[in-house]
Design an enzyme around this catalytic site. Structure first.
Site, PDB file in Angstrom:
ATOM      1  N   LYS A 104      -4.500  -9.091  -2.128  1.00  0.00           N
ATOM      2  CA  LYS A 104      -3.967  -9.794  -0.952  1.00  0.00           C
ATOM      3  C   LYS A 104      -4.863  -9.534   0.262  1.00  0.00           C
ATOM      4  O   LYS A 104      -5.182 -10.450   1.018  1.00  0.00           O
ATOM      5  CB  LYS A 104      -2.513  -9.356  -0.682  1.00  0.00           C
ATOM      6  N   GLN A 158       5.618  -4.663  -0.417  1.00  0.00           N
ATOM      7  CA  GLN A 158       5.321  -4.860  -1.834  1.00  0.00           C
ATOM      8  C   GLN A 158       6.436  -4.244  -2.687  1.00  0.00           C
ATOM      9  O   GLN A 158       6.854  -3.106  -2.467  1.00  0.00           O
ATOM     10  CB  GLN A 158       3.959  -4.221  -2.176  1.00  0.00           C
ATOM     11  N   ASP A 177       6.838 -13.776   2.209  1.00  0.00           N
ATOM     12  CA  ASP A 177       7.157 -13.746   0.778  1.00  0.00           C
ATOM     13  C   ASP A 177       8.240 -14.772   0.427  1.00  0.00           C
ATOM     14  O   ASP A 177       8.402 -15.133  -0.746  1.00  0.00           O
ATOM     15  CB  ASP A 177       7.693 -12.358   0.377  1.00  0.00           C
TER      16      ASP A 177
HETATM   17  N1  GUN Z   1       5.956  -7.644  -6.479  1.00  0.00           N
HETATM   18  C1  GUN Z   1       5.635  -8.551  -7.428  1.00  0.00           C
HETATM   19  N2  GUN Z   1       5.412  -9.756  -6.871  1.00  0.00           N
HETATM   20  C2  GUN Z   1       5.598  -9.608  -5.551  1.00  0.00           C
HETATM   21  C3  GUN Z   1       5.502 -10.502  -4.451  1.00  0.00           C
HETATM   22  O1  GUN Z   1       5.222 -11.693  -4.570  1.00  0.00           O
HETATM   23  N3  GUN Z   1       5.762  -9.951  -3.231  1.00  0.00           N
HETATM   24  C4  GUN Z   1       6.108  -8.656  -3.053  1.00  0.00           C
HETATM   25  N4  GUN Z   1       6.360  -8.231  -1.829  1.00  0.00           N
HETATM   26  N5  GUN Z   1       6.202  -7.807  -4.059  1.00  0.00           N
HETATM   27  C5  GUN Z   1       5.955  -8.286  -5.297  1.00  0.00           C
END
Ligand code: GUN
Length: 293
Positions: A52, A96, A119
């Site tokens: 990211k 996350q 998200d």
């Molecule tokens: N864990 C797995 N996929 C995601 C996501 O798209 N966002 C976040 N914050 N955590 C995750």
């Protein structure tokens, strides 16, 4: 059979975003800023967050990574969330997942200001999606919609089977596929662990979206000739021949299913790269205050 190249589409979209950011800057605007909170050292989470941050660089965004050890208290984490909610420099942020067991993920998710929830996990964004209002869309389903759009795949009136009912993939995916839009306008069936005869449901499908996290669940005899198959699975399977010690395994038995398909996504290189691009799209929208003024 045509392979859906998520990696190539993702590269193209990141380029488009970077160009737009440069236009914004040239016009005196602000560089979009994404912050990410990472708690602990989960291998998958480390990789996702690193990707990211790298994608932010590729798009010309500012990024801030905030790290905590796994023993951070829920209270401390909620304090940081509140700080980011109130930080005018930060356009959007993510926490996350998964979080350590002593922290209530739902509580943390709901503590995030929905206007910065890039998200798309906050109940306000989820609710707005379900009634077709502008919102931050969950990244994986949004990435899949983008792939269907860029490959001009016809979804209108088609039978779509979504395998899995998770809050972050299955449910929003079903919502997007049935909404009045292109892509969309599909007749959607959601299958899960209590569905009777999943194989028969799949055989009826023009489009199968597999998001249940079971390696090679979708077999050739479950797929209609000419179907579109989208594989969301990314299970880590031990593989001593790889430097990392594992390889990613999709939910679809690709080798045997692919010859029957009109379109199929590979793992890796299909849906995965699009998920991060969707987060970048949301961050750009947040930076431009395009969804919430
Ligand atoms: N864990 C797995 N996929 C995601 C996501 O798209 N966002 C976040 N914050 N955590 C995750």
């Amino acid at each position: 059979m045509q392979l859906i190249d998520g990696k190539a589409v993702a590269t193209q979209i990141k380029k488009e975003i970077a160009e737009e950011v440069e236009r914004i800057i040239a016009e005196g605007g602000k560089r979009p800023h994404l912050a990410a909170i990472l708690v602990g050292h989960d291998g998958g989470s480390e990789t996702y967050v690193a990707n990211k941050v790298k994608s932010c660089e590729e798009c010309g965004f500012t990024s801030t990574l905030i790290r905590y050890e796994a023993d951070i208290t829920e209270e401390e984490l909620l304090k940081k969330v509140e700080e980011l909610n109130n930080d005018p420099e930060v356009d959007g942020f993510i926490v996350q997942l998964p979080l350590p067991r002593h922290i209530d993920e739902q509580k943390v998710t709901e503590a995030i200001d929905y206007r910065k929830d890039v998200d798309g996990f906050h109940p306000i964004n989820v609710g707005r999606l379900s009634i077709g209002l502008p919102c931050f869309l969950s990244a994986t389903p949004n990435g899949i919609m983008e792939l269907l759009a860029r490959y001009n795949i016809d979804t209108k009136g088609k039978k779509c089977v979504v395998l899995g009912r998770s809050n972050i993939v299955g449910k929003p995916m079903a919502n997007l596929m049935m909404q009045k839009s292109t892509p969309g306008d599909a007749t959607v069936t959601v299958c899960h662990s209590h569905t009777e005869n999943i194989a028969e449901e799949c055989r009826q499908a023009d489009i199968i979206i597999a998001a249940l996290g079971q390696p090679h669940f979708v077999k050739a005899d479950m797929v209609k000739e000419g179907a579109v198959v989208i594989d969301v699975g990314t299970t880590r399977v031990p593989d001593p021949t790889r430097k990392s010690g594992f390889r990613l395994c999709g939910d679809v038995d690709f080798e045997n299913v692919a010859p029957k398909c009109s379109y199929i996504t590979p793992v890796p290189g299909g849906v995965g790269p699009m998920t991060i691009v969707s987060l970048m799209k949301n961050t750009l929208l947040a930076g431009k205050r395009e969804i919430y003024k």
